[in-house]
Design a protein around this motif. Structure first.
Motif, mmCIF file in Angstrom:
data_model
loop_
_atom_site.group_PDB
_atom_site.id
_atom_site.type_symbol
_atom_site.label_atom_id
_atom_site.label_comp_id
_atom_site.label_asym_id
_atom_site.label_seq_id
_atom_site.Cartn_x
_atom_site.Cartn_y
_atom_site.Cartn_z
ATOM 1 N N THR A 9 54.969 92.353 30.594
ATOM 2 C CA THR A 9 54.913 91.119 29.817
ATOM 3 C C THR A 9 53.900 90.180 30.451
ATOM 4 O O THR A 9 54.030 89.785 31.607
ATOM 5 N N VAL A 10 52.885 89.837 29.676
ATOM 6 C CA VAL A 10 51.852 88.906 30.128
ATOM 7 C C VAL A 10 51.817 87.752 29.145
ATOM 8 O O VAL A 10 51.749 87.960 27.933
ATOM 9 N N VAL A 11 51.881 86.530 29.650
ATOM 10 C CA VAL A 11 51.818 85.335 28.813
ATOM 11 C C VAL A 11 50.492 84.642 29.104
ATOM 12 O O VAL A 11 50.214 84.279 30.246
ATOM 13 N N TYR A 12 49.677 84.493 28.072
ATOM 14 C CA TYR A 12 48.393 83.803 28.203
ATOM 15 C C TYR A 12 48.545 82.372 27.706
ATOM 16 O O TYR A 12 49.071 82.138 26.623
ATOM 17 N N VAL A 13 48.053 81.425 28.487
ATOM 18 C CA VAL A 13 48.127 80.010 28.133
ATOM 19 C C VAL A 13 46.706 79.483 28.007
ATOM 20 O O VAL A 13 45.883 79.668 28.910
ATOM 21 N N ASP A 14 46.418 78.827 26.896
ATOM 22 C CA ASP A 14 45.127 78.171 26.702
ATOM 23 C C ASP A 14 45.172 76.865 27.497
ATOM 24 O O ASP A 14 45.706 75.855 27.041
ATOM 25 N N GLY A 15 44.636 76.880 28.700
ATOM 26 C CA GLY A 15 44.726 75.748 29.621
ATOM 27 C C GLY A 15 44.100 74.475 29.088
ATOM 28 O O GLY A 15 44.681 73.398 29.193
ATOM 29 N N LEU A 16 42.911 74.581 28.520
ATOM 30 C CA LEU A 16 42.226 73.396 28.015
ATOM 31 C C LEU A 16 42.993 72.759 26.865
ATOM 32 O O LEU A 16 43.129 71.540 26.789
ATOM 33 N N ASN A 17 43.553 73.586 25.992
ATOM 34 C CA ASN A 17 44.351 73.071 24.883
ATOM 35 C C ASN A 17 45.597 72.367 25.397
ATOM 36 O O ASN A 17 45.972 71.307 24.894
ATOM 37 N N LEU A 18 46.238 72.947 26.399
ATOM 38 C CA LEU A 18 47.446 72.346 26.958
ATOM 39 C C LEU A 18 47.148 71.009 27.623
ATOM 40 O O LEU A 18 47.908 70.043 27.492
ATOM 41 N N VAL A 19 46.033 70.912 28.325
ATOM 42 C CA VAL A 19 45.623 69.647 28.937
ATOM 43 C C VAL A 19 45.375 68.603 27.850
ATOM 44 O O VAL A 19 45.836 67.466 27.949
ATOM 45 N N PHE A 20 44.640 68.973 26.816
ATOM 46 C CA PHE A 20 44.320 68.063 25.723
ATOM 47 C C PHE A 20 45.593 67.560 25.047
ATOM 48 O O PHE A 20 45.771 66.360 24.832
ATOM 49 N N SER A 22 48.662 67.512 26.236
ATOM 50 C CA SER A 22 49.449 66.701 27.163
ATOM 51 C C SER A 22 48.903 65.279 27.256
ATOM 52 O O SER A 22 49.661 64.313 27.286
ATOM 53 N N HIS A 23 47.590 65.162 27.295
ATOM 54 C CA HIS A 23 46.960 63.839 27.411
ATOM 55 C C HIS A 23 47.323 62.943 26.226
ATOM 56 O O HIS A 23 47.677 61.782 26.404
ATOM 57 N N PHE A 33 49.747 52.608 40.269
ATOM 58 C CA PHE A 33 48.406 52.044 40.210
ATOM 59 C C PHE A 33 47.843 52.058 38.787
ATOM 60 O O PHE A 33 46.662 51.844 38.574
ATOM 61 N N GLN A 34 48.703 52.350 37.807
ATOM 62 C CA GLN A 34 48.355 52.392 36.385
ATOM 63 C C GLN A 34 47.388 53.523 36.042
ATOM 64 O O GLN A 34 46.654 53.449 35.063
ATOM 65 N N ARG A 35 47.386 54.594 36.831
ATOM 66 C CA ARG A 35 46.594 55.784 36.515
ATOM 67 C C ARG A 35 47.458 56.721 35.674
ATOM 68 O O ARG A 35 48.630 56.936 35.981
ATOM 69 N N SER A 36 46.867 57.287 34.656
ATOM 70 C CA SER A 36 47.612 58.180 33.762
ATOM 71 C C SER A 36 48.081 59.437 34.490
ATOM 72 O O SER A 36 47.316 60.066 35.217
ATOM 73 N N THR A 37 49.337 59.781 34.286
ATOM 74 C CA THR A 37 49.901 61.009 34.859
ATOM 75 C C THR A 37 50.358 61.966 33.751
ATOM 76 O O THR A 37 51.005 62.966 34.025
ATOM 77 N N ALA A 38 50.016 61.647 32.523
ATOM 78 C CA ALA A 38 50.473 62.427 31.375
ATOM 79 C C ALA A 38 50.033 63.879 31.438
ATOM 80 O O ALA A 38 50.825 64.783 31.161
ATOM 81 N N VAL A 39 48.785 64.125 31.798
ATOM 82 C CA VAL A 39 48.271 65.490 31.832
ATOM 83 C C VAL A 39 49.029 66.318 32.862
ATOM 84 O O VAL A 39 49.451 67.440 32.597
ATOM 85 N N TYR A 40 49.219 65.766 34.047
ATOM 86 C CA TYR A 40 49.934 66.499 35.098
ATOM 87 C C TYR A 40 51.362 66.823 34.661
ATOM 88 O O TYR A 40 51.825 67.952 34.798
ATOM 89 N N HIS A 41 52.040 65.816 34.149
ATOM 90 C CA HIS A 41 53.433 65.992 33.737
ATOM 91 C C HIS A 41 53.554 67.006 32.593
ATOM 92 O O HIS A 41 54.361 67.934 32.652
ATOM 93 N N GLY A 42 52.752 66.827 31.564
ATOM 94 C CA GLY A 42 52.816 67.713 30.407
ATOM 95 C C GLY A 42 52.438 69.144 30.737
ATOM 96 O O GLY A 42 53.088 70.095 30.299
#
Length: 87
Positions: A9-20, A22-23, A33-42
């Motif tokens: 079983t191999v699961v492929y994740v489109d990393g760029l899509n997931l970052v986009f 999440s943002h 410091f009011q820096r966005s953490t949405a990408v990391y969290h998502g």
């Protein structure tokens, strides 16, 4: 492979899509410091969910595209090479 119990079983994740996704889906998540953490969290939350959904599978993150500076022409991706009318 470290930690892989189900090599079939191999699961492929489109990393760029997931970052986009999440943002834009998690606006408003910031640190002290009011820096966005949405990408990391998502991004990490999605990977942890996949790991729970497919225990023992090989989780693979793929990245497509070439980062360019403003004004430079971007190299075509494999999808564009395969189908010239792609986006």
């Amino acid at each position: 492979m470290y930690g892989v119990q189900d090599p079939q079983t191999v699961v492929y994740v489109d990393g760029l899509n997931l970052v986009f996704r999440s943002h834009f889906a998690l606006r408003g998540l910031v640190d002290k410091f009011q820096r966005s953490t949405a990408v990391y969290h998502g991004f990490l939350t999605a990977l942890l969910r996949l790991q729970k959904s497919y225990p023992g599978a090989c989780l693979t993150i793929t990245w497509e595209g070439v980062a360019t500076r403003s004004g430079e022409q971007q190299m075509p991706t494999w999808r564009k090479n395969l189908y010239s009318q792609y986006k």
